[in-house]
Design an enzyme around this catalytic site. Sequence first.
Site, PDB file in Angstrom:
ATOM      1  N   THR A  71      59.745 -38.305  55.281  1.00 47.17           N
ATOM      2  CA  THR A  71      59.633 -37.184  56.211  1.00 47.17           C
ATOM      3  C   THR A  71      58.572 -37.395  57.289  1.00 47.17           C
ATOM      4  O   THR A  71      58.531 -36.631  58.253  1.00 47.17           O
ATOM      5  CB  THR A  71      59.355 -35.888  55.428  1.00 47.17           C
ATOM      6  OG1 THR A  71      58.429 -36.148  54.351  1.00 47.17           O
ATOM      7  CG2 THR A  71      60.634 -35.346  54.818  1.00 47.17           C
ATOM      8  N   GLU A  72      57.724 -38.407  57.126  1.00 49.53           N
ATOM      9  CA  GLU A  72      56.805 -38.828  58.184  1.00 49.53           C
ATOM     10  C   GLU A  72      56.485 -40.305  57.986  1.00 49.53           C
ATOM     11  O   GLU A  72      56.197 -40.742  56.868  1.00 49.53           O
ATOM     12  CB  GLU A  72      55.489 -38.039  58.172  1.00 49.53           C
ATOM     13  CG  GLU A  72      55.603 -36.587  58.581  1.00 49.53           C
ATOM     14  CD  GLU A  72      54.237 -35.894  58.623  1.00 49.53           C
ATOM     15  OE1 GLU A  72      53.208 -36.584  58.804  1.00 49.53           O
ATOM     16  OE2 GLU A  72      54.220 -34.655  58.467  1.00 49.53           O
ATOM     17  N   ASN A  73      56.515 -41.047  59.096  1.00 47.74           N
ATOM     18  CA  ASN A  73      56.051 -42.432  59.102  1.00 47.74           C
ATOM     19  C   ASN A  73      55.852 -42.831  60.551  1.00 47.74           C
ATOM     20  O   ASN A  73      56.762 -42.679  61.364  1.00 47.74           O
ATOM     21  CB  ASN A  73      57.071 -43.363  58.433  1.00 47.74           C
ATOM     22  CG  ASN A  73      56.676 -44.826  58.490  1.00 47.74           C
ATOM     23  OD1 ASN A  73      57.348 -45.642  59.117  1.00 47.74           O
ATOM     24  ND2 ASN A  73      55.574 -45.178  57.845  1.00 47.74           N
TER      25      ASN A  73
END
Length: 465
Positions: A366-368
């Site tokens: 969901t975040e990178n």
Amino acid sequence: MALGKFLWGAASAAYQVEGAWQADGKGLSNWDLYTNVYRATEPVTGKQETGNVAINAYDRAQYLEDIELMRELGINCYRFSLSWARILPDGVGRVNEAGVAHYQQFVVDLLEAGIEPVVTLYHWDLPRALDDRGGWYNRESVGWFRNYASVVREALGAKVSKFITFNEPFIDLFLIEPMVENLKSGVGSPFAITDAQYGRQAIALHHWLVASAETIGDFRAAGYKGEIGVALPLMPTIPENPGKSADIVAATLADAVINRWCLDALFKGSYPAEVMETFRQLNPDFASFEADFAILAANKPDFLGVNFYAPAFVRQDDTAPLGYNWMDTNPDPAPAAFNGPVRPDYLRRLLERIRDEYDNPPIYITENGAGFGPADEEIEGDVVHDPRRANYIRRHIEAALKAKENGVDLRGYMVWSLFDNFEWLQGYDRRFGLVHVDFDTQQRTPKRSFAAYRDIIAKGGVVGS
């Protein structure tokens, strides 16, 4: 490797992009108050900056242009959070219909563009009215959140198939909030976080976890047909000196607090033994939290959101909270990433560890993403050259898909972030976007990383050079 229905997306958060901080009946949040009242300067940049305008994403004309950029990029999902105070100005009670209508229209506009909305209920911006009542330290916060979530479910649940209850408990509660508290007190360094603060924050984290579990149960009881999960900030902890026993012990404790605390709560319905022992010493109230473990066990999430930026090289440090330092140990040469050492293989290892230790839950990254500073933000005409970020994204997608080949139930990847935005205590100087934003004119300029990610999506996950 055929990916099937795989989500390729990007992520954002309300306070970081929306602006319109007093528009259409919105209430004040803790961050509105903090940035406009409590502090004079950013602790990192030395500037006074707010999210009052941010990238103006509340404005429909602007966000429709942004949706066109999403279509050009080729993403099929967009993760964004809601402003609780925009929906419930006082946190509870009266519903602000204008705020609800805004989010309903945004969801429709995304869907009409072929982009699936992934909605985060809470990304750090608590209504000021609830903050004044003790915020997350007050057990009533569990009920406040469940009520807010039910309003959202009724308003958006028919069109939104994926909700995330909370984003990054550890980062907000054990890093950002203590720094904010230190800045508001005006005493000492904002970075001088103490064991006593950790002991207090443990109460808030427990309430987050209970609120999340209860809300998951509420959605299921109401017949919600989609998926609901939680997004955690996860970072493999590596002894800075693997031959030093003190660093090994420090890294093990850091892993229990940063990673296993929430993972165990979500998927095992309990807290690690090291966490129970450590925090009972810091806060006697912690011993009573076991009474809620049945709630956690009964309401496991449908999926896990993994927010991964870097592993943490950990060293023993008696001056740091709990005796370990994970913030000041980046061995990479300059210009190093803001968000830690670039080690893509540790993303693969992390995902495979979750597969093995937590019964292989469905996972969305969901975040990178990454930021490297001005050296990786060179503007030339209508192009921004950011080869380091482009390389970071390629390598991390490659590592994630390798984990999928190895049996990890990976269902999507979302980059942080599509647009440069307000990066909390780090203000506007720290850019993470695939699209450069001129914060004075709101002009958007795609970067080289935008093209690199677009090509990977177009090729179905094939990573080129």
